[in-house]
Design a protein around this motif. Structure first.
Motif, short mmCIF file in Angstrom:
data_model
loop_
_atom_site.label_atom_id
_atom_site.label_comp_id
_atom_site.label_asym_id
_atom_site.label_seq_id
_atom_site.Cartn_x
_atom_site.Cartn_y
_atom_site.Cartn_z
N ASN A 162 0.86 -1.18 0.00
CA ASN A 162 0.00 0.00 0.00
C ASN A 162 0.90 1.23 0.00
O ASN A 162 1.36 1.68 1.05
N LYS A 197 -0.46 4.37 1.98
CA LYS A 197 -0.36 4.22 3.43
C LYS A 197 1.07 4.35 3.89
O LYS A 197 1.36 5.00 4.91
N ILE A 250 -5.93 8.42 2.51
CA ILE A 250 -6.53 7.53 1.52
C ILE A 250 -7.74 8.17 0.86
O ILE A 250 -7.96 8.05 -0.35
N ASN A 290 -4.13 1.10 -7.51
CA ASN A 290 -5.53 1.41 -7.25
C ASN A 290 -5.64 2.85 -6.76
O ASN A 290 -5.10 3.20 -5.71
N ASN A 329 -8.12 4.36 -5.57
CA ASN A 329 -9.04 4.57 -4.45
C ASN A 329 -8.44 4.20 -3.10
O ASN A 329 -8.77 4.83 -2.09
N ASN A 330 -7.55 3.17 -3.08
CA ASN A 330 -7.00 2.77 -1.79
C ASN A 330 -5.47 2.81 -1.73
O ASN A 330 -4.89 2.53 -0.68
N VAL A 346 -3.26 0.83 -3.12
CA VAL A 346 -2.59 -0.47 -3.15
C VAL A 346 -2.01 -0.73 -4.54
O VAL A 346 -2.72 -0.63 -5.54
#
Length: 244
Positions: free
Chosen positions: A45, A48, A54, A76, A78-79, A81
């Motif tokens: 991630n 993160k 996020i 991704n 959206n998150n 990752v």
């Protein structure tokens, strides 16, 4: 999936990662995945690990833009990752380049750019390291196979009669090869009483003198086995049809 870089191969995948954020961009990011890992498997991630919010990623243009082999990975938005997008074969990525195949470390670059959303925009640049570790996916390959020999009768015991060599495109223990004589046909008694092979270098020597009257022809095969887990092997066939 941060990984230990010792004794493993990795690529620094080239690309450009745009972020609308600059906090903690100087943190060093290292990820590790084995070659041939299932497509869709997470790498890490990134958002993160960089300390990004996020929820703000979609509006901050969080994405991979370009670079050699960047298509191997997907990000991704959206998150945050990063995941494996295509099959990663270390040997294919090396494209047969000898230095790449034999070095413990092979590398590409991925450039990470963090951009804030002010006017004018400010940015920082960082390199992301993605380690693609070797797995045992290549069998040993012989330079010649099969081979027919003409042997000298009444040779001296211990004399070398032939040397075989196999190579393996994997790394470290996955490429460490050992040899043994596996089978013989057309010989009275065990082949092991006539021949010996050095398990480390493939040198075949005669254990006793050959006598044409007692031994007119024989054949046997040598097995080359790597030290991976599980190990892979291949066969080498040698024929002798007459003595001189």
């Amino acid at each position: 999936m941060e990984g230990n870089l010792q004794n493993q191969s990795f690529w620094w995948i080239s690309g450009l990662l745009l972020l609308c954020f600059v906090d903690r961009i100087f943190a060093q990011l290292k990820y590790s995945v084995p070659e041939h890992v299932q497509v869709g498997s997470p790498v890490g991630n990134v958002a993160k690990d960089l300390g990004l919010d996020i929820g703000s990623l979609p509006s901050r243009r969080f994405r991979i833009v370009s670079g050699p082999n960047h298509a191997l990975f997907a990000l991704n938005q959206n998150n945050g990752v990063m995941s494996v997008a295509q099959n990663a074969d270390r040997e294919v990525l090396c494209d047969g380049t000898k230095v790449c195949l034999i070095k413990t470390v092979s590398q590409y670059d991925i450039t990470i750019t963090a951009t804030d959303c002010g006017e004018p925009q400010l940015y920082k640049v960082k390199t992301l390291h993605i380690q693609v570790s070797d797995v045992n996916d290549n069998i040993p390959v012989f330079s010649q196979n099969p081979v027919e020999l003409y042997l000298v009768e009444n040779n001296s015991a211990g004399a070398a009669i032939f040397s075989i060599t196999a190579t393996d495109e994997d790394l470290n223990e996955n490429a460490a090869i050992s040899y043994h004589i596996a089978k013989a046909d057309g010989v009275k008694g065990e082949m092991a009483s006539y021949l010996n092979i050095n398990s480390e270098n493939g040198l075949i020597t005669a254990l006793k003198s050959f006598d044409f009257e007692n031994l007119k022809t024989f054949q046997f095969h040598v097995v080359a086995t790597d030290s991976g887990a599980p190990s892979l092997s291949s066969n080498f066939f040698l024929f002798s049809t007459s003595f001189v």
